[in-house]
Write an enzyme that holds these catalytic residues in place. Sequence first.
Site, mmCIF file in Angstrom:
data_model
loop_
_atom_site.group_PDB
_atom_site.id
_atom_site.type_symbol
_atom_site.label_atom_id
_atom_site.label_comp_id
_atom_site.label_asym_id
_atom_site.label_seq_id
_atom_site.Cartn_x
_atom_site.Cartn_y
_atom_site.Cartn_z
ATOM 1 C CB ILE A 1 12.095 -5.551 8.656
ATOM 2 C CG1 ILE A 1 12.372 -6.551 7.532
ATOM 3 C CG2 ILE A 1 13.244 -4.572 8.833
ATOM 4 C CD1 ILE A 1 13.590 -7.429 7.718
ATOM 5 C CG LEU B 1 7.126 1.337 -0.635
ATOM 6 C CD1 LEU B 1 7.828 0.959 -1.938
ATOM 7 C CD2 LEU B 1 6.124 0.258 -0.254
ATOM 8 C CG HIS B 2 8.377 0.282 6.264
ATOM 9 N ND1 HIS B 2 8.607 -1.073 6.309
ATOM 10 C CD2 HIS B 2 7.039 0.435 6.464
ATOM 11 C CE1 HIS B 2 7.482 -1.701 6.556
ATOM 12 N NE2 HIS B 2 6.508 -0.818 6.643
ATOM 13 N N GLY C 1 4.854 -10.312 3.902
ATOM 14 C CA GLY C 1 5.549 -10.260 5.182
ATOM 15 C C GLY C 1 4.848 -11.087 6.248
ATOM 16 C CG HIS D 1 6.887 -2.002 2.288
ATOM 17 N ND1 HIS D 1 6.831 -0.908 3.105
ATOM 18 C CD2 HIS D 1 5.633 -2.533 2.282
ATOM 19 C CE1 HIS D 1 5.596 -0.757 3.564
ATOM 20 N NE2 HIS D 1 4.856 -1.737 3.093
ATOM 21 C CG MET E 1 -1.897 -1.191 1.182
ATOM 22 S SD MET E 1 -3.388 -0.911 2.126
ATOM 23 C CE MET E 1 -2.720 -0.695 3.765
ATOM 24 N N GLY E 2 2.171 1.089 -0.252
ATOM 25 C CA GLY E 2 3.051 2.248 -0.362
ATOM 26 C C GLY E 2 3.535 2.767 0.975
ATOM 27 C CD GLN F 1 -1.887 -8.996 3.829
ATOM 28 O OE1 GLN F 1 -2.724 -8.113 3.827
ATOM 29 N NE2 GLN F 1 -0.597 -8.757 3.666
HETATM 30 P P1 AMP Z 1 1.446 -2.955 3.450
HETATM 31 O O1 AMP Z 1 2.015 -1.895 2.567
HETATM 32 O O2 AMP Z 1 1.394 -2.578 4.896
HETATM 33 O O3 AMP Z 1 0.149 -3.525 2.926
HETATM 34 O O4 AMP Z 1 2.480 -4.161 3.394
HETATM 35 C C1 AMP Z 1 2.865 -4.742 2.172
HETATM 36 C C2 AMP Z 1 3.644 -5.999 2.471
HETATM 37 O O5 AMP Z 1 4.797 -5.678 3.246
HETATM 38 C C3 AMP Z 1 2.840 -7.022 3.276
HETATM 39 O O6 AMP Z 1 3.102 -8.318 2.783
HETATM 40 C C4 AMP Z 1 3.382 -6.837 4.674
HETATM 41 O O7 AMP Z 1 3.272 -7.995 5.467
HETATM 42 C C5 AMP Z 1 4.831 -6.509 4.390
HETATM 43 N N1 AMP Z 1 5.420 -5.807 5.538
HETATM 44 C C6 AMP Z 1 4.954 -4.688 6.141
HETATM 45 N N2 AMP Z 1 5.708 -4.369 7.212
HETATM 46 C C7 AMP Z 1 6.672 -5.315 7.292
HETATM 47 C C8 AMP Z 1 7.755 -5.564 8.196
HETATM 48 N N3 AMP Z 1 8.000 -4.768 9.234
HETATM 49 N N4 AMP Z 1 8.543 -6.633 7.978
HETATM 50 C C9 AMP Z 1 8.298 -7.471 6.920
HETATM 51 N N5 AMP Z 1 7.292 -7.301 6.045
HETATM 52 C C10 AMP Z 1 6.488 -6.243 6.221
#
Ligand code: AMP
Length: 282
Positions: free
Chosen positions: A176, A33-34, A147, A37, A30-31, A153
């Site tokens: 992470i 990004l850190h 993740g 991601h 969903m952007g 999910q």
């Molecule tokens: P989101 O943008 O929050 O929908 O996350 C996109 C993807 O990044 C999903 O598969 C999340 O599980 C993964 N993700 C988000 N935060 C982390 C994290 N801290 N460590 C590993 N994967 C992550």
Amino acid sequence: MKIVSTINEVRQQVKAWKKEGKTVGFVPTMGYLHEGHESLIKRAVAENDQVVVSIFVNPMQFGPKEDLASYPRDLNADSILCENAGASLIFHPEPEEMYEDAFCSYVDMNGLTDALCGLSRPVHFRGVCTVVCKLFNIVAPDRAYFGEKDAQQLAVVKRMVKDLNMDLEIIGCPIIREADGLAKSSRNTYLSPESRKSAVILSKSIFMGKKMIEDGERDASKVINAMKDMINSVPLTDIDYVEIVDVNTMKSIDEIKGEILCAIAVNVGGEARLIDNFMMTV
Ligand code: AMP
């Protein structure tokens, strides 16, 4: 690296890659990004010839009182992160590109989605399954990366792929964390300095619960209560749930054995609903 906003452009590009015999990895996001991601993108780059990252704040997975409008967005910073991580294509559609007015088809699930986050976010997983299914149909990847941070999910997407015979591999990647342990999340930006201090209790309770089980505790309620006490011992925390479930069914268990997921969701300072978890085989 290209940035495109239409389904057609993604299809053309992926078709051209496949014609050349290239494999395609996919990271849906969903952007904002850190490094969480980034770890998914780098893993996808290591394991595939080309990598597509989608950036789409999917309205369908947000409830009416949730943070759809305020969800953080920064396409510029995101594209720099993607390019540096080695991605080949960003798909950044507008909601109208994904959901035309007449849209009325959904992917839904029973059981796995009734527990944990599904309880307080009743429409969430229907939105996740529908958009992830659509994205898989658009990108047609060989592998998709998710993740473990969003453990439910990940389990739901794996189940959907199996149940509906989708022809790709789902790969789970480790959580992470910030230096102090807080799981990285786009929603951490909602936290005031005071709430940020309290938020570290999520990961502290996760590490403590894990240690209790490693040290031999098998009574789920003892672990859960110790974690709840710890979270409640700091200000600004409001527990949504602390649960230990069978990772294959998402059903609560009394005795800790087999493949388990310990998952928590906590509202911090009324500003952000944060989640964390650990998975273990006992
Ligand atoms: P989101 O943008 O929050 O929908 O996350 C996109 C993807 O990044 C999903 O598969 C999340 O599980 C993964 N993700 C988000 N935060 C982390 C994290 N801290 N460590 C590993 N994967 C992550």
